[in-house]
Design an enzyme around this catalytic site. Structure first.
Site, PDB file in Angstrom:
ATOM      1  N   HIS A 138      -4.422   6.276  68.808  1.00 31.59           N
ATOM      2  CA  HIS A 138      -3.169   7.002  68.599  1.00 31.59           C
ATOM      3  C   HIS A 138      -3.341   8.094  67.544  1.00 31.59           C
ATOM      4  O   HIS A 138      -2.808   9.208  67.690  1.00 31.59           O
ATOM      5  CB  HIS A 138      -2.079   6.016  68.188  1.00 31.59           C
ATOM      6  CG  HIS A 138      -0.761   6.660  67.904  1.00 31.59           C
ATOM      7  ND1 HIS A 138      -0.273   6.798  66.626  1.00 31.59           N
ATOM      8  CD2 HIS A 138       0.157   7.229  68.730  1.00 31.59           C
ATOM      9  CE1 HIS A 138       0.892   7.407  66.671  1.00 31.59           C
ATOM     10  NE2 HIS A 138       1.173   7.676  67.925  1.00 31.59           N
ATOM     11  N   GLU A 182      -4.986  10.994  69.158  1.00 33.53           N
ATOM     12  CA  GLU A 182      -4.042  11.738  69.993  1.00 33.53           C
ATOM     13  C   GLU A 182      -3.280  12.759  69.157  1.00 33.53           C
ATOM     14  O   GLU A 182      -3.090  13.913  69.560  1.00 33.53           O
ATOM     15  CB  GLU A 182      -3.068  10.767  70.662  1.00 33.53           C
ATOM     16  CG  GLU A 182      -1.972  11.429  71.471  1.00 33.53           C
ATOM     17  CD  GLU A 182      -0.668  10.670  71.402  1.00 33.53           C
ATOM     18  OE1 GLU A 182       0.388  11.327  71.236  1.00 33.53           O
ATOM     19  OE2 GLU A 182      -0.686   9.430  71.527  1.00 33.53           O
ATOM     20  N   HIS A 183      -2.863  12.349  67.963  1.00 32.46           N
ATOM     21  CA  HIS A 183      -2.158  13.271  67.070  1.00 32.46           C
ATOM     22  C   HIS A 183      -3.070  14.398  66.592  1.00 32.46           C
ATOM     23  O   HIS A 183      -2.683  15.568  66.560  1.00 32.46           O
ATOM     24  CB  HIS A 183      -1.613  12.509  65.866  1.00 32.46           C
ATOM     25  CG  HIS A 183      -0.309  11.822  66.113  1.00 32.46           C
ATOM     26  ND1 HIS A 183       0.841  12.169  65.459  1.00 32.46           N
ATOM     27  CD2 HIS A 183       0.030  10.816  66.952  1.00 32.46           C
ATOM     28  CE1 HIS A 183       1.843  11.401  65.866  1.00 32.46           C
ATOM     29  NE2 HIS A 183       1.365  10.556  66.769  1.00 32.46           N
ATOM     30  N   GLU A 194       6.294   7.398  61.878  1.00 32.94           N
ATOM     31  CA  GLU A 194       6.495   6.876  63.230  1.00 32.94           C
ATOM     32  C   GLU A 194       6.493   5.343  63.224  1.00 32.94           C
ATOM     33  O   GLU A 194       7.309   4.704  63.900  1.00 32.94           O
ATOM     34  CB  GLU A 194       5.398   7.408  64.151  1.00 32.94           C
ATOM     35  CG  GLU A 194       5.586   7.091  65.621  1.00 32.94           C
ATOM     36  CD  GLU A 194       4.517   7.722  66.503  1.00 32.94           C
ATOM     37  OE1 GLU A 194       4.564   7.491  67.734  1.00 32.94           O
ATOM     38  OE2 GLU A 194       3.637   8.435  65.977  1.00 32.94           O
TER      39      GLU A 194
END
Length: 421
Positions: free
Chosen positions: A49, A52-53, A129
């Site tokens: 993740h 991905e950022h 998040e």
């Protein structure tokens, strides 16, 4: 007539698949990496993740702002997501801008800069998040459910990672994981829309040339355990997920279970919606789901209810699980079949959905699954198939996760006893 779906394996091992859709004016193109949460070691949970950022935070040729500007200058969209078995990066643009989209996706996957300042900035965003997810009980409960079903395993860890692990994630961890998993054997470049396959192949050959050449790596098989998780919080509702071990994509019961999830809790006409919400008024939201993986799956039922209503919720739900093992009606099976079929066919009108579907089929099955084949398998499912699949699933050890005032929610032993009665 030329087959609209074409496939090319480049000398590097990179798979390129495209589907031509003459009646649209757009194209979608994505790089789908067969790597996600289940491929992470415990100490690097959340790295997929984080990557991905970071993909959107700049390359030697483009700043983070420039990536967004180049796409939006032509009215396109760029996005990404991380799942348990896949990380995807994709664009949707007008057909004449396909080359730009392939250039940008290839650039961010093979030449991300990972500047220290951007890593620190994005670390803060991801921590926000995680905090937001923790503050959203009907969201975070699914992480607790997954972890309880697969304790101490990659398959049970949260996609976002944990606060502590994200705080400690180093640049070396990010680049090392990317170098290990973002390889020609792990990536499918898929495109759909008004395009020519030859152009897609040429663009993939050019812009993904720097992917490392390496075959796919094995992952740790999931071992379902089941169990119980309860988190008492001062909330107006208790959020509940009750689940069972389920089937993977390749299991013969995949389609019976898909229809079971739909007729049990997949819409307003479903058994759970009608009995739990409409007739008894116990909930605002209730639904069932099947989450398939390469080597198994999870079947679950979510509901949010008041503390007093919770006393009745599980007994009513369990009774519906017992009933569906004994008999279902032809009309409700046909209705569920129509829902699943229409959802499938409607998704085929989207270039993005087709693009994602192509990649997933090749990564799971190693081939294209024609729509006619899927429809035929749906139509082949019988009443007995669904009842048998329900009996198979609900005989498994349950997993229960609750957040909120759950004192009226029974424990696993009582749930298992009621199901076996």
């Amino acid at each position: 007539m030329t087959d609209p779906v074409r496939v090319t394996r480049l000398p590097s091992g990179l798979l390129v698949v495209s589907e031509r859709m003459d009646r649209v004016e757009t194209v979608s193109l994505g790089a789908y990496v067969a790597s996600g949460t289940r491929h992470e070691a415990a100490a690097e949970n959340g790295v997929s993740h984080f990557l991905e950022h970071m993909a959107f935070k700049g390359t030697p040729r483009r700043s983070a702002a420039r990536i967004a500007e180049e796409i939006e200058n032509v009215g396109g969209h760029i996005n990404a997501y991380t799942a348990r078995e896949q990380t995807a990066y994709y664009v949707k643009l007008l057909k004449e801008d396909l080359a730009l989209g392939a250039d940008i996706i290839g650039d961010i996957l093979t030449h991300s800069s990972f500047e220290d300042s951007e890593i620190e900035r994005e670390r803060g965003v991801i921590l926000q998040e995680i905090g937001q997810a923790n503050d959203t009980p009907d969201d975070i409960i699914f992480d607790h459910f997954q972890e309880t079903a697969f304790p101490g395993q990659p398959m049970g860890r949260p996609t976002l990672g944990t606060d502590a692990l994200v705080r400690g994630m180093s640049r070396a961890a990010l680049t090392g994981y990317m170098g290990q998993h973002y390889t020609t054997g792990n990536v499918v470049v898929a495109a759909a829309g008004n395009l020519q396959h030859e152009e897609v192949v040429e663009l993939a050959s050019t812009h993904f040339a720097d992917l490392q050449t390496r075959p796919p790596e094995a992952f740790e098989p999931g071992a379902y355990r089941g169990g119980e998780f309860r988190l008492e919080r001062e909330l107006d509702q208790v959020h509940v997920v009750l689940g069972f071990p389920s089937v993977g994509y390749r299991d013969p019961d995949y389609y019976p279970v898909l229809l079971l999830a739909t007729l049990l809790g997949g819409g307003m006409s479903s058994r759970l919606f009608q009995e739990v919400r409409e007739r008894r008024g116990l909930v605002y939201s209730v639904y069932s789901f099947n989450a398939p993986f390469l080597d198994g799956g999870l079947f679950g039922i979510y509901a949010g209810t008041g503390e007093d209503e919770a006393r009745e919720l599980l007994p009513v739900t369990i009774e519906e699980l017992r009933k569906v093992q004994r008999a279902i009606g032809q009309e409700e099976l046909d209705r569920a079949r129509a829902q699943v079929k229409s959802s499938l066919l409607m998704s085929l009108e989207s270039t993005g959905s087709r693009c994602e579907q192509l990649a997933r089929q090749f990564q799971v099955f190693g081939r294209l699954i024609p729509t006619a084949e899927t429809v035929a398998r749906l139509h082949a499912v019988t009443l007995d198939d669904v009842c048998r699949a329900a009996s198979r699933l609900f005989a498994g050890t349950p997993t229960l996760a609750t957040i909120g005032p759950a004192r009226h929610i029974p424990g696993l032993d009582e749930i298992a006893g009621r199901l076996a009665a």
